[in-house]
Design a protein around this motif. Sequence first.
Motif, short mmCIF file in Angstrom:
data_model
loop_
_atom_site.label_atom_id
_atom_site.label_comp_id
_atom_site.label_asym_id
_atom_site.label_seq_id
_atom_site.Cartn_x
_atom_site.Cartn_y
_atom_site.Cartn_z
N SER A 202 0.78 -1.26 -0.14
CA SER A 202 -0.18 -0.04 -0.04
C SER A 202 0.84 1.19 -0.07
O SER A 202 1.69 1.33 0.77
CB SER A 202 -0.78 -0.17 1.27
N ASP A 203 0.49 2.17 -0.73
CA ASP A 203 1.25 3.46 -0.80
C ASP A 203 0.32 4.66 -0.43
O ASP A 203 0.92 5.79 -0.35
CB ASP A 203 1.59 3.85 -2.20
N ASN A 204 -0.54 4.35 0.44
CA ASN A 204 -1.20 5.38 1.00
C ASN A 204 -1.71 5.01 2.43
O ASN A 204 -2.93 5.01 2.77
CB ASN A 204 -2.58 5.85 0.13
N ASP A 205 -0.78 4.46 3.34
CA ASP A 205 -1.09 4.06 4.44
C ASP A 205 -2.12 3.11 4.94
O ASP A 205 -2.87 3.27 5.84
CB ASP A 205 -1.37 5.53 5.30
N GLY B 285 6.30 5.30 -3.56
CA GLY B 285 6.21 5.05 -2.25
C GLY B 285 6.06 6.27 -1.31
O GLY B 285 5.80 7.41 -1.95
N PRO B 286 6.40 6.16 -0.02
CA PRO B 286 6.76 4.94 0.56
C PRO B 286 5.54 3.96 0.73
O PRO B 286 4.56 4.35 0.52
CB PRO B 286 7.27 5.59 1.87
N PHE B 287 6.05 2.68 1.19
CA PHE B 287 4.87 1.55 1.01
C PHE B 287 5.17 0.78 2.38
O PHE B 287 5.87 0.82 3.11
CB PHE B 287 5.35 0.44 0.21
N LYS B 288 3.57 0.58 2.73
CA LYS B 288 3.35 -0.24 3.87
C LYS B 288 3.33 -2.00 3.26
O LYS B 288 2.94 -1.94 2.07
CB LYS B 288 2.32 -0.14 4.80
N LYS C 293 4.29 0.35 10.36
CA LYS C 293 4.68 1.76 9.74
C LYS C 293 5.08 1.42 8.22
O LYS C 293 5.13 0.13 7.68
CB LYS C 293 5.63 2.29 10.55
N ASN C 294 5.54 2.48 7.50
CA ASN C 294 6.17 2.28 6.23
C ASN C 294 7.46 1.69 6.27
O ASN C 294 8.49 1.62 7.10
CB ASN C 294 6.49 3.63 5.47
N SER D 224 10.48 5.75 -0.56
CA SER D 224 10.18 6.21 -1.91
C SER D 224 11.09 5.98 -2.92
O SER D 224 10.98 5.46 -4.14
CB SER D 224 9.81 7.90 -2.03
N THR E 144 10.37 -5.31 8.33
CA THR E 144 8.87 -5.16 8.21
C THR E 144 8.22 -4.45 9.71
O THR E 144 7.20 -4.04 9.37
CB THR E 144 8.13 -6.16 7.39
#
Length: 247
Positions: A183-186, A209-212, A228-229, A233, A243
Motif C-alpha cells: 500500500s502506498d497510502n497508509d 512510495g513509501p510503502f506499507k 509503519k512504512n 520512496s 517489516t
Amino acid sequence: MELHPKYQIVLVCVLLLPALCFSQGYTYSRATYYSTPDGYGTSTGACGYGDYGRTVNYGMVAGVSGLWRGGAGCGACYQVRCKDSKLCDYSGPMIVTTDFGAGDRTDFIMSLNGFLKLGRDGKASQELKNQGVVDVEYKRVPCTFDGSNVKIKIHESSKYPNYLAIAIIYVPGMNDVVAVEISDNDGKDWKAMRRTFGAVFDLQNTPKGPFKLRVKFSGSYDWVESPKNVIPSYWKNGAIYDTGIHA
C-alpha cells in the motif's frame, strides 16, 4: 534377582523412552551434499536470496524437494540429524531452506558446511562425507537466528521506479508467507504482489512510495500489516528492510 512383573514393565518403559523420544515428531529421509569452494551455499538458489543465501545461518543451508511447496518453503528451518550412533551428532544442525533440489530419494541436498555438522567430530564428519548419502530424520523448528520480525530484500531484478520485486528473506517461527500486498497510502487500499518464483514477489507499474506491507501466513485467513512504512520512496536494489511484522 528377578523383578516383580510390574517393575519389569516400568524398567522396559524407562529403557525404551529415550529411543521413542529420539524419533518423536521426526520424519525419516535421506540427505546428501553439494560442493562449493568454501563449503557455503550458492548465490543462484531458486529462492531468489542471492548472496544472502550463501552465508545465512553460517552457510548451513539446503536445497529441498518435497518441502519446497512451490517456493513457500523458502526460509523454513529444520533440525536434521543422521542415524548412525557412532558417527552422528545427537542433535544435528539446524538447516535453512534456500534452494530447490531433487536427488536420489533425498529430502535435503545440503551445503558442505551443513552436511559436515551431522558428524559428532571431524573424523566422523569426513566418514559421512565419504559415504555421500546418509539416512536422516528431520523436523521443522522455529527460525530464531535473525530476530522476531519478517525481513525483506529489494530483489536485484527490480527496476526503479516502475517495477518492484522483493524477496522474503526471513520469517521467524514456523510459518510460511503465502501472500503479500503493498500500500502506498497508509493502508487505505492494497495491491496484490505476485509470487514470481521462490520467495520473490513483484508488482508491475509500481506507484511511488513509501510503502506499507501486509502478509498472510500459512494456516491463517488474516492479514498481518506492518506498523509503519517499510519501503521508502527512493528504494534501491539489494536494500534489506525489517517489516516490523511478527509471524
